[in-house]
Design an enzyme around this catalytic site. Structure first.
Site, PDB file in Angstrom:
ATOM      1  N   ASP A 225      -9.511  -5.078  -4.646  1.00 53.02           N
ATOM      2  CA  ASP A 225      -9.015  -4.000  -3.727  1.00 53.02           C
ATOM      3  C   ASP A 225      -9.860  -2.835  -3.588  1.00 53.02           C
ATOM      4  O   ASP A 225     -10.122  -2.169  -4.576  1.00 53.02           O
ATOM      5  CB  ASP A 225      -7.726  -3.775  -4.199  1.00 53.02           C
ATOM      6  CG  ASP A 225      -6.823  -2.914  -3.131  1.00 53.02           C
ATOM      7  OD1 ASP A 225      -7.532  -1.868  -2.566  1.00 53.02           O
ATOM      8  OD2 ASP A 225      -5.727  -3.284  -2.723  1.00 53.02           O
TER       9      ASP A 225
ATOM     10  N   SER B 237       0.832  -1.031  -0.038  1.00 51.97           N
ATOM     11  CA  SER B 237       0.153  -0.113  -0.142  1.00 51.97           C
ATOM     12  C   SER B 237       0.845   1.285  -0.069  1.00 51.97           C
ATOM     13  O   SER B 237       1.650   1.536  -0.958  1.00 51.97           O
ATOM     14  CB  SER B 237      -0.871  -0.121   1.244  1.00 51.97           C
ATOM     15  OG  SER B 237      -1.877   0.811   1.001  1.00 51.97           O
TER      16      SER B 237
ATOM     17  N   HIS C 235      -8.113  -5.145   0.592  1.00 51.28           N
ATOM     18  CA  HIS C 235      -6.969  -4.544   0.732  1.00 51.28           C
ATOM     19  C   HIS C 235      -6.081  -4.951   2.025  1.00 51.28           C
ATOM     20  O   HIS C 235      -4.879  -5.170   1.793  1.00 51.28           O
ATOM     21  CB  HIS C 235      -7.039  -3.130   0.655  1.00 51.28           C
ATOM     22  CG  HIS C 235      -5.948  -2.375   0.530  1.00 51.28           C
ATOM     23  ND1 HIS C 235      -4.995  -1.989  -0.583  1.00 51.28           N
ATOM     24  CD2 HIS C 235      -5.333  -1.558   1.612  1.00 51.28           C
ATOM     25  CE1 HIS C 235      -4.014  -1.531  -0.270  1.00 51.28           C
ATOM     26  NE2 HIS C 235      -3.919  -0.949   0.821  1.00 51.28           N
TER      27      HIS C 235
END
Ligand SMILES: *[C@@H]1O[C@H](CO)[C@@H](O)[C@H](O)[C@H]1NC(C)=O
Ligand SMILES: *[C@@H]1O[C@H](CO)[C@@H](O)[C@H](O)[C@H]1NC(C)=O
Ligand SMILES: *[C@@H]1O[C@H](CO)[C@@H](O)[C@H](O)[C@H]1NC(C)=O
Ligand SMILES: *[C@@H]1O[C@H](CO)[C@@H](O)[C@H](O)[C@H]1NC(C)=O
Ligand SMILES: *[C@@H]1O[C@H](CO)[C@@H](O)[C@H](O)[C@H]1NC(C)=O
Length: 453
Positions: free
Chosen positions: A353, A212, A385
């Protein structure tokens, strides 16, 4: 199915429990105990006069980490040593800047292996930087970074040194790609020059890992390395849930649980772009300005709670405010894929996601492939995610281990789609070790391989 359901439920439950804990802490009358001086008040973070003329990556100052590094700011980690290094880097406008990296040495460390783990800080406030949030007694606002310490532990248990840079720099420039890439590369230069303090060998092998926000930093480091730090030899980078296109994330999270990423991202971008700063200030509705700016004084958990399910458009008096030329320019400058990495990549992304949409990452994979980068790309069908941070970690770790062991990368690109990365070959064994070791690590087991082989 049972295993899959568990992998979906456990991390979600952990995230909920963490947010709940951190919300209790915020509303309770007991002030959050601050074990150490906040970075913005700590003279260690201020570079010495004249540092601007030093080369990028120059070590400006070192010290042992003031407090023990601790999981969830509570449970001290049993490391051989941990240091902070203040080093010179370069912001996205080409100006000299100083930031801090944290170097962790496990017991029985192998000084020839260094993993640079970029955390998902995802905030625009100095006290969210990992050099601070990973210390014991600082509270839970940095909970995601603190949870990622468990992934770093898995690397430390392999005997690798782990370093984690404050790649957002002194102005907490969340989502500024060039800033993050430069600071990640200069942290490695500094660490490789730190032998007389850390015992890391100057010619140690290095690799990058991030998920991320941490993949943004790692990916930009990979892209900028050939031009900014051509002398650095990096074995490869593992990038999960990579935020290739900031606009895609802005659109995806609005009105959902993770809207808080948006003000943090906008203020992060504005910290290095005066035009964007002026523009945002000119459209913020006065009665909502203070709420928007709270993202400058709290970390990810606080931001999530502050903005949950809101529409960011209600903060400004301009419709379609991201399509103003000032905003478009900054979003485009921070889109990945302008430079071509020379190192091999392991990319993994959840097709569903909900925070960092899949299509831009897939497009980047295909673009890099056509540009000659060697990549293996995993599409995960079941994870979301936050879940893939955990379910994808075993395969990422095995890929990094293969690089450190000198296993050659198959040139070219390959991709595969899996139901869940948690069931990859070798993954269950790694999770077993991870859970076993991490529980031990939480309870103070010495971090590091039990014997040198
Ligand atoms: C390490 O070496 C640098 C550069 O030679 C020097 O400035 C620094 O004082 C040394 N640090 C220690 C702890 O010996
Ligand atoms: C790295 O440096 C060490 C000592 O500084 C040396 O013994 C070793 O041979 C070097 N390794 C490589 C791969 O160059
Ligand atoms: C929008 O808000 C800003 C800042 O409060 C104000 O200066 C501006 O006049 C407002 N614009 C419109 C069109 O309402
Ligand atoms: C951002 O995405 C939205 C929705 O897909 C699109 O309408 C807009 O033009 C995009 N803006 C930029 C700057 O890419
Ligand atoms: C995976 O590779 C195949 C064949 O090379 C290609 O057709 C496909 O588009 C790739 N998948 C992704 C997700 O890029």
């Amino acid at each position: 199915m049972l295993a899959i359901d568990i992998w979906r439920i456990i991390p979600a439950a952990l995230v909920c429990a963490s947010l709940w804990l951190s919300s209790i802490q915020q509303v309770s009358a007991v002030p959050v105990r601050r074990a150490t001086v906040l970075p913005q008040n700590d003279p260690f973070y201020s570079p010495p006069a004249g540092y601007e003329s030093t080369a990028p990556g120059t070590i400006l100052r070192t010290r042992p980490v003031p407090n023990k590094l601790a999981a969830f700011s509570l449970l001290p980690q049993n490391l051989a040593n941990a240091w902070q290094i203040l080093y010179r880097t370069t912001d996205s406008n080409g100006n000299a800047q100083a930031t801090v990296t944290t170097v962790m040495e496990p017991h029985n460390a192998d000084p020839t292996k260094v993993l640079s783990y970029q955390v998902a800080e995802d905030s625009s406030y100095a006290a969210c930087a990992p050099s601070y949030t990973l210390q014991q007694g600082v509270g839970l606002d940095g909970i995601v970074t603190q949870a990622e310490l468990l992934l770093m532990d898995a690397a430390l248990d392999r005997g690798w040194y782990v370093v984690t840079p404050d790649y957002e720099g002194p102005d907490s420039s969340f989502t500024v790609g060039m800033q993050a890439g430069h600071a990640t590369l200069d942290s490695l230069r500094a660490v490789l020059a730190s032998s007389n303090v850390t015992n890391v060998q100057a010619n140690a092998s290095v690799a990058l890992w991030g998920y991320s926000g941490g993949a943004l930093a790692s990916g930009w480091a990979a892209e900028l390395q050939p031009t900014y730090a051509p002398e650095l030899k990096i074995l490869g980078a593992a990038l999960g849930g990579t935020p290739v296109d900031l606009n895609a994330t802005l659109q995806a999270v609005n009105k959902g649980p993770f809207v808080g990423l948006v003000p943090a991202g906008i203020l992060g971008l504005a910290s290095q772009n005066p035009d964007l700063q002026t523009y945002i200030d000119s459209i913020l509705i006065p009665s909502k300005r203070d709420a928007f700016y709270k993202a400058k004084s709290q970390c990810l958990a606080g931001d999530i709670l502050e903005f949950v399910f809101q529409d960011i458009n209600t903060y400004v008096n301009k419709t379609d405010f991201l399509n103003d030329p000032v905003a478009v320019k900054v979003l485009n400058e921070n889109h990945m894929g302008k430079y071509v990495p020379k190192i091999p990549l392991h990319m993994y992304h959840a097709i569903h996601d909900e925070i960092v949409p899949y299509p831009p990452a897939q497009a980047l994979y295909q673009q890099y492939c056509s540009q000659g980068v060697s990549i293996d790309f995993t599409t995960d069908e079941l994870s979301e995610h936050a879940i893939l941070l955990i379910t994808g970690s075993a395969s990422a770790l095995l890929w990094l281990e293969a690089r450190f062991n000198g296993t050659p990368v198959t040139p070219g690109c390959s991709n595969r789609t899996v139901a869940t990365s948690a069931l990859d070959p070798g993954a269950l064994q790694v999770f077993g070790e991870l859970i076993f070791n991490d529980l031990g690590d939480l309870l103070g087991k010495p971090l590091g391989p039990l014997s040198i082989t």
